[in-house]
Design a protein around this motif. Structure first.
Motif, PDB file in Angstrom:
ATOM      1  N   GLN A   1       0.828  -1.209   0.000  1.00 41.88           N
ATOM      2  CA  GLN A   1       0.000   0.000   0.000  1.00 41.88           C
ATOM      3  C   GLN A   1       0.862   1.259   0.000  1.00 41.88           C
ATOM      4  OE1 GLN A   1      -2.461  -0.548   3.443  1.00 41.88           O
ATOM      5  NE2 GLN A   1      -3.958  -1.850   2.382  1.00 41.88           N
ATOM      6  N   GLU A   2       1.949   1.203   0.768  1.00 39.77           N
ATOM      7  CA  GLU A   2       2.857   2.352   0.801  1.00 39.77           C
ATOM      8  C   GLU A   2       3.507   2.563  -0.552  1.00 39.77           C
ATOM      9  OE1 GLU A   2       6.902   3.814   3.123  1.00 39.77           O
ATOM     10  OE2 GLU A   2       5.702   2.206   3.997  1.00 39.77           O
ATOM     11  N   ARG A   3       3.828   1.431  -1.209  1.00 42.46           N
ATOM     12  CA  ARG A   3       4.431   1.536  -2.546  1.00 42.46           C
ATOM     13  C   ARG A   3       3.453   2.152  -3.535  1.00 42.46           C
ATOM     14  NH1 ARG A   3       5.386  -3.952  -5.553  1.00 42.46           N
ATOM     15  NH2 ARG A   3       3.126  -3.677  -5.688  1.00 42.46           N
ATOM     16  N   GLU A   4       2.199   1.697  -3.458  1.00 41.87           N
ATOM     17  CA  GLU A   4       1.193   2.233  -4.363  1.00 41.87           C
ATOM     18  C   GLU A   4       0.969   3.727  -4.124  1.00 41.87           C
ATOM     19  OE1 GLU A   4      -0.367   0.968  -6.962  1.00 41.87           O
ATOM     20  OE2 GLU A   4       0.868  -0.831  -6.735  1.00 41.87           O
ATOM     21  N   ALA A   5       0.937   4.116  -2.859  1.00 41.92           N
ATOM     22  CA  ALA A   5       0.738   5.536  -2.533  1.00 41.92           C
ATOM     23  C   ALA A   5       1.904   6.377  -3.044  1.00 41.92           C
ATOM     24  CB  ALA A   5       0.586   5.694  -1.019  1.00 41.92           C
ATOM     25  N   SER A   6       3.114   5.850  -2.908  1.00 48.00           N
ATOM     26  CA  SER A   6       4.303   6.577  -3.388  1.00 48.00           C
ATOM     27  C   SER A   6       4.270   6.712  -4.898  1.00 48.00           C
ATOM     28  CB  SER A   6       5.580   5.848  -2.949  1.00 48.00           C
ATOM     29  OG  SER A   6       5.674   5.813  -1.544  1.00 48.00           O
ATOM     30  N   ALA A   7       3.863   5.611  -5.571  1.00 42.08           N
ATOM     31  CA  ALA A   7       3.791   5.640  -7.025  1.00 42.08           C
ATOM     32  C   ALA A   7       2.734   6.639  -7.501  1.00 42.08           C
ATOM     33  CB  ALA A   7       3.474   4.239  -7.562  1.00 42.08           C
ATOM     34  N   LYS A   8       1.630   6.692  -6.747  1.00 40.88           N
ATOM     35  CA  LYS A   8       0.561   7.631  -7.102  1.00 40.88           C
ATOM     36  C   LYS A   8       1.038   9.064  -6.969  1.00 40.88           C
ATOM     37  CE  LYS A   8      -4.286   8.617  -6.082  1.00 40.88           C
ATOM     38  NZ  LYS A   8      -5.464   8.261  -5.226  1.00 40.88           N
ATOM     39  N   ARG A   9       1.782   9.353  -5.882  1.00 38.89           N
ATOM     40  CA  ARG A   9       2.307  10.711  -5.683  1.00 38.89           C
ATOM     41  C   ARG A   9       3.278  11.083  -6.788  1.00 38.89           C
ATOM     42  NH1 ARG A   9       2.489   9.094  -0.251  1.00 38.89           N
ATOM     43  NH2 ARG A   9       4.739   8.707  -0.402  1.00 38.89           N
ATOM     44  N   LEU A  10       4.114  10.115  -7.171  1.00 37.63           N
ATOM     45  CA  LEU A  10       5.088  10.358  -8.231  1.00 37.63           C
ATOM     46  C   LEU A  10       4.391  10.681  -9.549  1.00 37.63           C
ATOM     47  CD1 LEU A  10       8.005  10.422  -9.257  1.00 37.63           C
ATOM     48  CD2 LEU A  10       7.868   7.937  -9.591  1.00 37.63           C
ATOM     49  N   ARG A  11       3.313   9.913  -9.873  1.00 33.08           N
ATOM     50  CA  ARG A  11       2.582  10.174 -11.121  1.00 33.08           C
ATOM     51  C   ARG A  11       1.975  11.575 -11.104  1.00 33.08           C
ATOM     52  NH1 ARG A  11       1.036   4.705 -10.457  1.00 33.08           N
ATOM     53  NH2 ARG A  11      -0.939   5.346  -9.474  1.00 33.08           N
ATOM     54  N   GLY A  12       1.500  11.982  -9.950  1.00 34.25           N
ATOM     55  CA  GLY A  12       0.931  13.322  -9.813  1.00 34.25           C
ATOM     56  C   GLY A  12       1.961  14.401 -10.085  1.00 34.25           C
ATOM     57  N   TYR A  13       3.166  14.215  -9.553  1.00 37.63           N
ATOM     58  CA  TYR A  13       4.244  15.186  -9.783  1.00 37.63           C
ATOM     59  C   TYR A  13       4.594  15.259 -11.273  1.00 37.63           C
ATOM     60  CZ  TYR A  13       5.027  15.030  -4.704  1.00 37.63           C
ATOM     61  OH  TYR A  13       4.890  15.094  -3.358  1.00 37.63           O
ATOM     62  N   LEU A  14       4.671  14.073 -11.896  1.00 31.59           N
ATOM     63  CA  LEU A  14       5.030  14.032 -13.317  1.00 31.59           C
ATOM     64  C   LEU A  14       3.996  14.749 -14.170  1.00 31.59           C
ATOM     65  CD1 LEU A  14       6.358  10.362 -13.585  1.00 31.59           C
ATOM     66  CD2 LEU A  14       7.711  12.463 -13.606  1.00 31.59           C
ATOM     67  N   GLU A  15       2.699  14.517 -13.825  1.00 29.26           N
ATOM     68  CA  GLU A  15       1.626  15.177 -14.575  1.00 29.26           C
ATOM     69  C   GLU A  15       1.681  16.690 -14.380  1.00 29.26           C
ATOM     70  OE1 GLU A  15      -1.964  13.390 -13.202  1.00 29.26           O
ATOM     71  OE2 GLU A  15      -1.614  11.497 -14.281  1.00 29.26           O
ATOM     72  N   GLU A  16       1.970  17.093 -13.149  1.00 27.24           N
ATOM     73  CA  GLU A  16       2.023  18.518 -12.830  1.00 27.24           C
ATOM     74  C   GLU A  16       3.095  19.237 -13.642  1.00 27.24           C
ATOM     75  OE1 GLU A  16       2.800  21.375  -8.905  1.00 27.24           O
ATOM     76  OE2 GLU A  16       2.369  19.234  -8.673  1.00 27.24           O
ATOM     77  N   PHE A  17       4.225  18.538 -13.859  1.00 30.22           N
ATOM     78  CA  PHE A  17       5.325  19.167 -14.599  1.00 30.22           C
ATOM     79  C   PHE A  17       5.319  18.811 -16.087  1.00 30.22           C
ATOM     80  CE2 PHE A  17       7.003  19.166 -10.215  1.00 30.22           C
ATOM     81  CZ  PHE A  17       7.272  20.517 -10.074  1.00 30.22           C
ATOM     82  N   GLY A  18       4.223  18.133 -16.515  1.00 29.41           N
ATOM     83  CA  GLY A  18       4.063  17.877 -17.947  1.00 29.41           C
ATOM     84  C   GLY A  18       4.873  16.720 -18.489  1.00 29.41           C
ATOM     85  N   TYR A  19       5.289  15.796 -17.637  1.00 26.13           N
ATOM     86  CA  TYR A  19       6.064  14.652 -18.117  1.00 26.13           C
ATOM     87  C   TYR A  19       5.196  13.411 -18.313  1.00 26.13           C
ATOM     88  CZ  TYR A  19      10.339  17.256 -17.192  1.00 26.13           C
ATOM     89  OH  TYR A  19      11.331  18.193 -17.208  1.00 26.13           O
ATOM     90  N   ALA A  20       3.911  13.469 -17.949  1.00 25.52           N
ATOM     91  CA  ALA A  20       3.066  12.282 -18.057  1.00 25.52           C
ATOM     92  C   ALA A  20       2.112  12.411 -19.248  1.00 25.52           C
ATOM     93  CB  ALA A  20       2.257  12.112 -16.786  1.00 25.52           C
TER      94      ALA A  20
END
Length: 826
Positions: free
Chosen positions: A807-826
């Motif tokens: 669950q912690e891994r999934e939450a970390s991955a979700k946060r990372l995807r959010g950061y990438l989307e925010e900076f236009g890398y996703a």
């Protein structure tokens, strides 16, 4: 003159070594210290004996002149009494030392030996103050003169000591210090005294017996055999001691050691025990002994050719390859009385090496001569870090009934206390080992009796771990708990006894039920770290019960100590206190019998010198001795002392000032001293903080970088007048502090003088009470920490499950995807 205390004499001898330290190593200079000590002691004691003889002759009607003339004759003294001729007397040495000190000492040594041939034959000739030692190091005239002046500071007769064997204790202390300093060289003739005391507990010498050490070094085994007899209520003078030593310097040291302990009838021969054993009866046969205690040199070579009494050796190990260990064992078995017992220190290699050594082991076991093998931990012995073992050997009659069906193995390699440079075998460890030996029964992971057929099946390989493996079991890992959480009840059950000793039911107090899962429990909602913090509080109730049991026991038995100066039954008192202490406190369940017995044994050992003074004097006399020891620590070192020596003196002064007697007798003074010191520290800090920064040196100003530096912050600097006033205040505070310190000894002596006998008794018994309680509580604290560690280990393993990690891994991955989307890398 006030009588010398043990700390005073120990400090005096150590300071003598300071004079030579740095000029040569301890293995070289110890002979000079021991030789001069022996001369001074012999001369001072003879002065007392001569004065007593003159007084007796005058009382019988002789004139003073006649009495003095008679007292100068060797025939006026009994053959076994030391006679010190004029040229060996300290007054002569001092008078002649201004011209030729080395020659005066050599003449004195020779004269003393020649006039006491029976006791000193060859002993003092090993010491020469004119010969060079290693690397052509030779004592200079000023250094020898400094030594003579130093030894002139105190008189060393029995009348000058606060208890009879004080000089013997001090001699043992300085031998130990030299062994510690000398490393491998210094320690090769010195066995740690805690090990020797345990060996004596194993073989139990008694009055009327003979004790022998074929490799006696400084004679510690023999000295402590007599101490054991005395401590157990026997007359140590009825224990005959014998030894042999190949190293000439160590042999001389052993002879002097015995004499300084008052043992004039010890028979110590010089020579190689394997090549030429010297203890031979008039009929030409080897002498036999009731008890043998020894620590032969490890890994030595020997020569078979020319060996006397070769019938001792049924098997011959290789002469080269340093395999002489079991040759010493065969010698020991050959000279052991039929019903005798021996304890011998050996390297572990003798337990498993093949060839002739295997044949020797097989023969010894088949003959029933090996009773026990005891493994000792690493780095306990001087000069070697390897672990060793103790073999308990029996005479031809073998072990007693009930012990003839195997060999006892004790794996005590964990029974040590880690030290800074060397591990220690302490009283509690010895108690556990001796108890296991006497119990002759299996203790899982510690002791086991191995039948002869099993030893034969293993081809007489005696490797201790083969039979008693004390390797900790692998940490259990429950896969289901790792995956889904919870703590297995099986692991808690395995540790339940550990928690119940402190009155804690771990399942009920530390965990909660796990719904629908009878085999697992959950951590409490507060989290396992919070629960771990509460464990000491949960244990407190049982610890309070233990404390009450301790105080009840003390109230019942303190009178035994209070009456010690009257009844002087030291050994009986020790036995009574140890036995009743275990009986009173073991039922509480917090500590086991070995810990409790070890606490008393270690406490008694630590207090042994004070108890000797107590029996010789009384409680007030003991306190007076403490005061003298404290006062003597404030004596200034010699002007010629080096920085290291002066630092040791300062440390000694600080330690003396912190002696627990000080706040007990002069608490108001201590408060005044601490206030004055705090004021000096405060003012000193204020002066430093308010002073302008030191000017930059010319070299620093010329390095070309001054332009890059920021301007110094001067906001904290005090105005000149205010700073000068602060410095004056500091000077006055320092003067006041110095004045207070100067009155320290006077204040302490005055307070001690005002003590009544009853008050002195309360002070001493209070200290003894505190010491034993502290000893016991050290075991309690260690076991309490182990409880917390055990619980935290469960938390570290099972508090976070695989599901939690995913669950912690999934939450970390979700946060990372959010950061990438925010900076236009996703």
């Amino acid at each position: 003159m006030a009588q010398l205390t043990l700390p005073q004499l120990e400090r005096h001898l150590y300071a003598a070594a300071d004079i030579l330290r740095g000029k040569m190593d301890a293995a070289q200079y110890q002979d000079y210290i021991f030789g001069m000590l022996f001369l001074k002691r012999a001369s001072d004691q003879f002065d007392v004996a001569q004065a007593a003889l003159v007084k007796k002759l005058v009382e019988e009607g002789k004139s003073q002149e006649q009495a003095e003339r008679i007292s100068e004759a060797r025939g006026a003294y009994k053959a076994h009494e030391f006679y010190v001729p004029q040229e060996a007397r300290w007054s002569t040495i001092v008078s002649q030392s201004r011209t030729s000190p080395a020659e005066a000492l050599n003449v004195a040594l020779a004269a003393l030996e020649n006039n006491n041939h029976q006791a000193l034959d060859g002993v003092l000739s090993y010491i020469s103050f004119t010969d060079a030692r290693g690397s052509n190091t030779k004592l200079t005239k000023p250094v020898i003169q400094q030594l003579i002046d130093h030894f002139s500071e105190y008189r060393l007769s029995n009348d000058d000591f606060e208890f009879p064997d004080l000089l013997g204790h001090a001699y043992e202390y300085i031998i130990g210090e030299f062994a510690d300093e000398g490393g491998k060289k210094g320690g090769q003739f010195y066995t740690p005294r805690s090990v020797i005391r345990m060996m004596n507990q194993l073989v139990k010498p008694r009055p009327g017996m003979s004790v022998y050490d074929p490799c006696c070094g400084s004679a510690g085994m023999l000295i402590l055999a007599k101490e054991y007899v005395q401590d157990h209520g026997g007359d140590e003078s009825h224990l005959a001691v014998y030894g042999q030593e190949d190293n000439g310097s160590a042999w001389a040291m052993a002879r002097m050691n015995l004499l300084l302990h008052g043992v004039a009838d010890g028979v110590i021969h010089h020579g190689d025990t394997l090549a030429d054993p010297k203890h031979v009866l008039p009929n030409g046969e080897l002498q036999r002994f009731d008890r043998i205690l020894t620590n032969p040199p490890f890994a030595q070579n020997y020569r078979r050719e020319g060996m006397k009494f070769p019938e001792r050796m049924a098997n011959w190990t290789p002469e080269s390859g340093k395999k002489a260990d079991l040759m010493f064992v065969q010698h020991i078995l050959a000279v052991l009385e039929a019903d005798g017992i021996a304890a011998v220190v050996m390297p572990h290699g003798v337990l498993f090496r093949g060839g002739e050594e295997q044949k020797i082991r097989e023969r010894i076991i088949k003959e029933g001569r090996l009773e026990a093998v005891i493994g000792i931990g690493p780095n306990v012995f001087y000069g070697t870090g390897i672990p060793a073992c103790i073999l308990i050997l029996r005479g031809r009659d073998g072990a007693p009934e009930g012990r003839r069906d195997g060999v006892l193995f004790i794996n005590a390699d964990r029974e040590i206390t880690a030290g800074r440079t060397q591990n220690l075998l302490e009283a509690q460890h010895a108690e556990k080992i001796v108890s296991a030996y006497e119990g002759w029964e299996e203790i899982p992971g510690f002791a086991r009796v191995v039948k002869f057929d099993e030893l034969a099946k293993n081809e007489y390989n005696l490797n201790i771990r083969r039979y008693v493996d004390n390797t900790p079991a692998p940490e259990p890992q429950d896969v289901r708990a790792h995956l889904y959480g919870g703590v297995p009840k099986s692991e808690i059950a395995a540790r339940k006894e550990q928690f119940e000793a402190f009155g804690i039911d771990p399942e009920r107090a530390l965990f909660q039920l796990r719904e629908g899962d009878a085999d697992y429990v959950d951590f409490l909602d507060e989290g396992y770290e919070a629960t771990a913090v509460r464990i000491p509080g949960l244990a407190q109730q049982r610890e309070v019960i233990l404390g009450r049991a301790f105080y009840d026991w003390w109230d019942e038995h303190r009178e035994r100590l209070a009456q010690l100066p009257m009844h002087r039954q030291k050994s009986q008192a020790r036995e009574e206190l140890l036995t009743t202490f275990v009986a009173a406190l073991e039922p509480v369940g917090v500590l086991d019998k070995h810990q409790l017995a070890g606490a008393v044994a270690a406490w008694w050992f630590d207090a042994r010198n004070d108890l000797d003074v107590l029996m010789t004097k009384d409680f007030k006399g003991l306190i007076d001795g403490w005061v003298r020891s404290i006062a003597s620590a404030f004596e200034e070192p010699s002007d010629k002392a080096d920085a290291k020596t002066k630092a040791r003196y300062r440390a000694g002064m600080k330690k003396a000032r912190e002696h627990r007697l000080v706040p007990e007798l002069i608490p108001e003074y201590v408060k005044q001293l601490e206030t004055a010191e705090a004021l000096v520290a405060k003012l000193d800090a204020e002066v430093k903080a308010g002073s302008p920064p030191k000017k930059t040196s010319k070299a620093d100003a010329d390095d070309g970088n001054d332009g890059d530096e920021e301007e110094a912050d001067l906001s904290h600097v005090l105005p000149p007048k205010e700073l000068a006033a602060k410095k004056k205040e500091l000077r006055n505070a320092k003067l006041e502090l110095a004045e207070i310190k100067m009155s320290f000894v006077t204040k302490l002596e005055g307070a001690a003088e005002e003590l009544t006998a009853a008050q002195a008794q309360e002070v001493v018994l209070g200290f003894l009470h505190e010491d034993l309680f502290a000893r016991m509580n050290r075991f309690v604290a260690t076991d309490r920490r182990a409880l917390v560690d055990t619980f935290r280990n469960w938390g570290d393993k099972y508090a976070v499950t695989l599901t939690d990690l995913e669950q912690e891994r999934e939450a970390s991955a979700k946060r990372l995807r959010g950061y990438l989307e925010e900076f236009g890398y996703a």
